[in-house]
Design an enzyme around this catalytic site. Sequence first.
Site, PDB file in Angstrom:
ATOM      1  N   GLY A 246      -4.447  -4.302  -3.893  1.00  0.00           N
ATOM      2  CA  GLY A 246      -5.434  -3.266  -4.188  1.00  0.00           C
ATOM      3  C   GLY A 246      -4.648  -2.040  -4.578  1.00  0.00           C
ATOM      4  N   HIS A 247      -4.594  -1.753  -5.855  1.00  0.00           N
ATOM      5  CA  HIS A 247      -3.778  -0.641  -6.353  1.00  0.00           C
ATOM      6  C   HIS A 247      -4.696   0.478  -6.831  1.00  0.00           C
ATOM      7  CE1 HIS A 247      -0.184  -3.568  -7.172  1.00  0.00           C
ATOM      8  NE2 HIS A 247      -0.558  -3.516  -5.921  1.00  0.00           N
TER       9      HIS A 247
ATOM     10  N   ASP B 182       0.814  -1.220   0.000  1.00  0.00           N
ATOM     11  CA  ASP B 182       0.000   0.000   0.000  1.00  0.00           C
ATOM     12  C   ASP B 182       0.845   1.268   0.000  1.00  0.00           C
ATOM     13  OD1 ASP B 182      -2.243  -1.635   0.093  1.00  0.00           O
ATOM     14  OD2 ASP B 182      -2.283  -1.618   2.289  1.00  0.00           O
TER      15      ASP B 182
ATOM     16  N   GLN C  69       2.073  -6.073  -3.142  1.00  0.00           N
ATOM     17  CA  GLN C  69       2.528  -6.167  -1.754  1.00  0.00           C
ATOM     18  C   GLN C  69       3.842  -5.371  -1.581  1.00  0.00           C
ATOM     19  OE1 GLN C  69       1.443  -9.466  -3.296  1.00  0.00           O
ATOM     20  NE2 GLN C  69      -0.449  -8.485  -2.768  1.00  0.00           N
TER      21      GLN C  69
ATOM     22  N   LYS D 219       1.910   2.088  -5.009  1.00  0.00           N
ATOM     23  CA  LYS D 219       2.516   1.540  -6.246  1.00  0.00           C
ATOM     24  C   LYS D 219       1.627   1.823  -7.452  1.00  0.00           C
ATOM     25  CE  LYS D 219       2.497  -2.480  -4.254  1.00  0.00           C
ATOM     26  NZ  LYS D 219       2.114  -2.090  -2.884  1.00  0.00           N
TER      27      LYS D 219
HETATM   28  P1  GDP Z   1      -0.701   0.279  -3.547  1.00  0.00           P
HETATM   29  O1  GDP Z   1      -1.319  -0.979  -3.103  1.00  0.00           O
HETATM   30  O2  GDP Z   1       0.760   0.348  -3.245  1.00  0.00           O
HETATM   31  O3  GDP Z   1      -0.986   0.606  -4.987  1.00  0.00           O
HETATM   32  O4  GDP Z   1      -1.374   1.444  -2.674  1.00  0.00           O
HETATM   33  P2  GDP Z   1      -2.940   1.577  -2.319  1.00  0.00           P
HETATM   34  O5  GDP Z   1      -3.661   2.043  -3.514  1.00  0.00           O
HETATM   35  O6  GDP Z   1      -3.426   0.350  -1.650  1.00  0.00           O
HETATM   36  O7  GDP Z   1      -2.872   2.654  -1.184  1.00  0.00           O
HETATM   37  C1  GDP Z   1      -2.346   3.919  -1.397  1.00  0.00           C
HETATM   38  C2  GDP Z   1      -3.428   4.960  -1.051  1.00  0.00           C
HETATM   39  O8  GDP Z   1      -2.824   6.237  -0.953  1.00  0.00           O
HETATM   40  C3  GDP Z   1      -4.475   5.087  -2.135  1.00  0.00           C
HETATM   41  O9  GDP Z   1      -5.685   5.440  -1.531  1.00  0.00           O
HETATM   42  C4  GDP Z   1      -3.969   6.232  -2.994  1.00  0.00           C
HETATM   43  O10 GDP Z   1      -5.000   6.929  -3.675  1.00  0.00           O
HETATM   44  C5  GDP Z   1      -3.331   7.113  -1.962  1.00  0.00           C
HETATM   45  N1  GDP Z   1      -2.148   7.863  -2.409  1.00  0.00           N
HETATM   46  C6  GDP Z   1      -1.138   7.447  -3.213  1.00  0.00           C
HETATM   47  N2  GDP Z   1      -0.196   8.402  -3.329  1.00  0.00           N
HETATM   48  C7  GDP Z   1      -0.623   9.443  -2.589  1.00  0.00           C
HETATM   49  C8  GDP Z   1      -0.069  10.722  -2.287  1.00  0.00           C
HETATM   50  O11 GDP Z   1       1.018  11.099  -2.724  1.00  0.00           O
HETATM   51  N3  GDP Z   1      -0.806  11.527  -1.453  1.00  0.00           N
HETATM   52  C9  GDP Z   1      -2.016  11.150  -0.937  1.00  0.00           C
HETATM   53  N4  GDP Z   1      -2.640  11.992  -0.123  1.00  0.00           N
HETATM   54  N5  GDP Z   1      -2.557   9.954  -1.210  1.00  0.00           N
HETATM   55  C10 GDP Z   1      -1.863   9.110  -2.011  1.00  0.00           C
HETATM   56  P1  IMO Z   2      -0.873  -4.196  -2.232  1.00  0.00           P
HETATM   57  O1  IMO Z   2      -0.363  -4.784  -3.530  1.00  0.00           O
HETATM   58  C1  IMO Z   2      -1.027  -4.542   2.115  1.00  0.00           C
HETATM   59  C2  IMO Z   2      -1.094  -8.615   3.756  1.00  0.00           C
HETATM   60  C3  IMO Z   2      -2.359  -9.071   4.452  1.00  0.00           C
HETATM   61  C4  IMO Z   2      -1.777 -10.044   5.456  1.00  0.00           C
HETATM   62  C5  IMO Z   2      -0.639 -10.689   4.681  1.00  0.00           C
HETATM   63  C6  IMO Z   2      -0.980 -12.033   4.064  1.00  0.00           C
HETATM   64  O2  IMO Z   2      -2.146  -3.471  -2.345  1.00  0.00           O
HETATM   65  O3  IMO Z   2       0.230  -3.430  -1.559  1.00  0.00           O
HETATM   66  P2  IMO Z   2      -2.494 -12.731   1.985  1.00  0.00           P
HETATM   67  O4  IMO Z   2      -3.926 -12.477   1.697  1.00  0.00           O
HETATM   68  O5  IMO Z   2      -1.553 -12.173   0.970  1.00  0.00           O
HETATM   69  O6  IMO Z   2      -2.201 -14.163   2.282  1.00  0.00           O
HETATM   70  O7  IMO Z   2      -2.226 -11.951   3.364  1.00  0.00           O
HETATM   71  O8  IMO Z   2      -0.280  -9.779   3.665  1.00  0.00           O
HETATM   72  N1  IMO Z   2      -1.296  -8.113   2.379  1.00  0.00           N
HETATM   73  C7  IMO Z   2      -1.230  -6.823   2.038  1.00  0.00           C
HETATM   74  N2  IMO Z   2      -1.057  -5.717   2.798  1.00  0.00           N
HETATM   75  N3  IMO Z   2      -1.127  -4.441   0.783  1.00  0.00           N
HETATM   76  C8  IMO Z   2      -1.252  -5.539   0.011  1.00  0.00           C
HETATM   77  O9  IMO Z   2      -1.217  -5.501  -1.340  1.00  0.00           O
HETATM   78  C9  IMO Z   2      -1.360  -6.803   0.635  1.00  0.00           C
HETATM   79  N4  IMO Z   2      -1.532  -8.054   0.178  1.00  0.00           N
HETATM   80  C10 IMO Z   2      -1.473  -8.843   1.257  1.00  0.00           C
HETATM   81  O10 IMO Z   2      -3.017  -7.994   5.075  1.00  0.00           O
HETATM   82  O11 IMO Z   2      -1.213  -9.348   6.536  1.00  0.00           O
HETATM   83 MG    MG Z   3      -2.857  -1.628  -1.860  1.00  0.00          MG
END
Ligand code: GDP
Ligand code: IMO
Ligand code: MG
Length: 432
Positions: free
Chosen positions: A42-43, A15, A230, A18
């Site tokens: 979840g991207h 999270d 991840q 990415k």
């Molecule tokens: P990922 O799994 O690495 O793609 O990240 P996620 O999408 O799960 O979580 C990142 C969260 O931060 C999302 O809700 C994005 O919209 C938000 N986000 C990403 N970059 C920024 C930033 O520079 N500033 C703010 N405020 N939010 C951001």
């Molecule tokens: P992105 O790509 C954050 C965490 C779960 C749990 C552990 C194992 O959005 O960064 P799993 O379902 O993979 O067997 O769970 O890994 N986890 C993540 N945490 N971002 C993710 O993906 C994750 N994918 C798995 O919360 O602790």
């Molecule tokens: Mg994510």
Amino acid sequence: MKNGVQALIGAQWGDEGKGRVVDALARDADVVVRYQGGANAGHTVIVEGKKHVFHLLPSGMLYPDRLCVIGNGVVLDPEQFISEVNGLEPAPEKIGTRLVVSNNAHVVMPYHKQLDVLSEQARKTMRHGAVIGTTGRGIGSCYVDKYNRVGIRIEDLASPKILEEKLRMNVEEKNLILEKLYGVPGLNFDELYETSLSWGRFMERYIGDSSCEIDSAVKSGKKVLFEGAQGTLLDVDHGTYPFVTSSSCVSGGCCTGGALSPGRFDRVIGVAKAYCTRVGEGPFPTEDHGASGERLRERGAEYGATTGRPRRCGWLDIVALNYAVRINGFGVIALTKLDVLSGFDELKVCTGYEIDGLRSVGFPNSAYALDGVAPVYESFPSWWEDISKCRTFDELPVTARDYIGFIEKSTGVPVGLIGVGPGREDTIFRDF
Ligand code: GDP
Ligand code: IMO
Ligand code: MG
């Protein structure tokens, strides 16, 4: 994106943002490849105020003419895949050949999701059970079958005879586990077989040899971006085991899961938040249980993109970041969510750990060793301005520039991209 082949890797516990960095870089890329994990990811990508969350499809899908590839290292849940493809704009018919799914990727079957949930539930009731807090997406159980050599591959969905053989074996085995171990009703082969065939019919047009696609793109000088899911500290080998996911999230995973030789990568990009978060169980040395952690969660909207769970929040951890730099070989860092740090009385950065009273700057890469560490912090002043409209490094307040300078000095890696908001345009490009 000036470099030809790049890997983009989460530097923390996932999270990191990415998806939004891939979206920003895909502007200039020709091919985007997912190579590990599955719908546990979840991207989030926000374009013109509209939010898109990709669980399986590469985050380059929003550009109309990028080739998007799901590599052999991915575990693919067809239900999720079909719903994501059907939800795309423009309509799926227009995707044509710009989405390729590896014939060798493994299928997450409904029983994998069921077993994932059942085993987590069972561990909660066991005296010695370590609950991981999985996403319940069947990731671990699918990789177990892959490595146990009983997995069903994507190509099998389009081969009724092979599918029947493999599914019969799996249903027989899983029914033993479901009925005898967990005491729940077993699976119905006929239903599952019919459903799987229908997935095969939908997926047939996307199935291909991803390794050939990637190879020919690289040979013809195209710009290829590997999108990690991840993060380093969730990697099955290098993360805080056992509180990890079941795939190789680090840069090395691109070679096996994306089928490209290490010598052909030009650069590895590490994506790090300006602070840290974690979802699920496991050690998190800089976690802040007080008002600052709460403020990070609220300002950063830190709720899981896949499960909606509140993310645990804390300060930037340079010890862990340097470990990620070493394991992945980052040539550049993309630092996201700097805007979230506006208005804090004090910013803390962990620069060392105290382990048994001794100061250490090394990262103990096991959950048990990490349990006893106490973070050692340095303090930094914050800034009060809203930085979300800044588009160049020089527009940032001096305290924000100093914060970034400290990260660069402590890691030896330049910060080439800075996120100052969640939208596509909220990006400061320095070295891309
Ligand atoms: P990922 O799994 O690495 O793609 O990240 P996620 O999408 O799960 O979580 C990142 C969260 O931060 C999302 O809700 C994005 O919209 C938000 N986000 C990403 N970059 C920024 C930033 O520079 N500033 C703010 N405020 N939010 C951001
Ligand atoms: P992105 O790509 C954050 C965490 C779960 C749990 C552990 C194992 O959005 O960064 P799993 O379902 O993979 O067997 O769970 O890994 N986890 C993540 N945490 N971002 C993710 O993906 C994750 N994918 C798995 O919360 O602790
Ligand atoms: Mg994510």
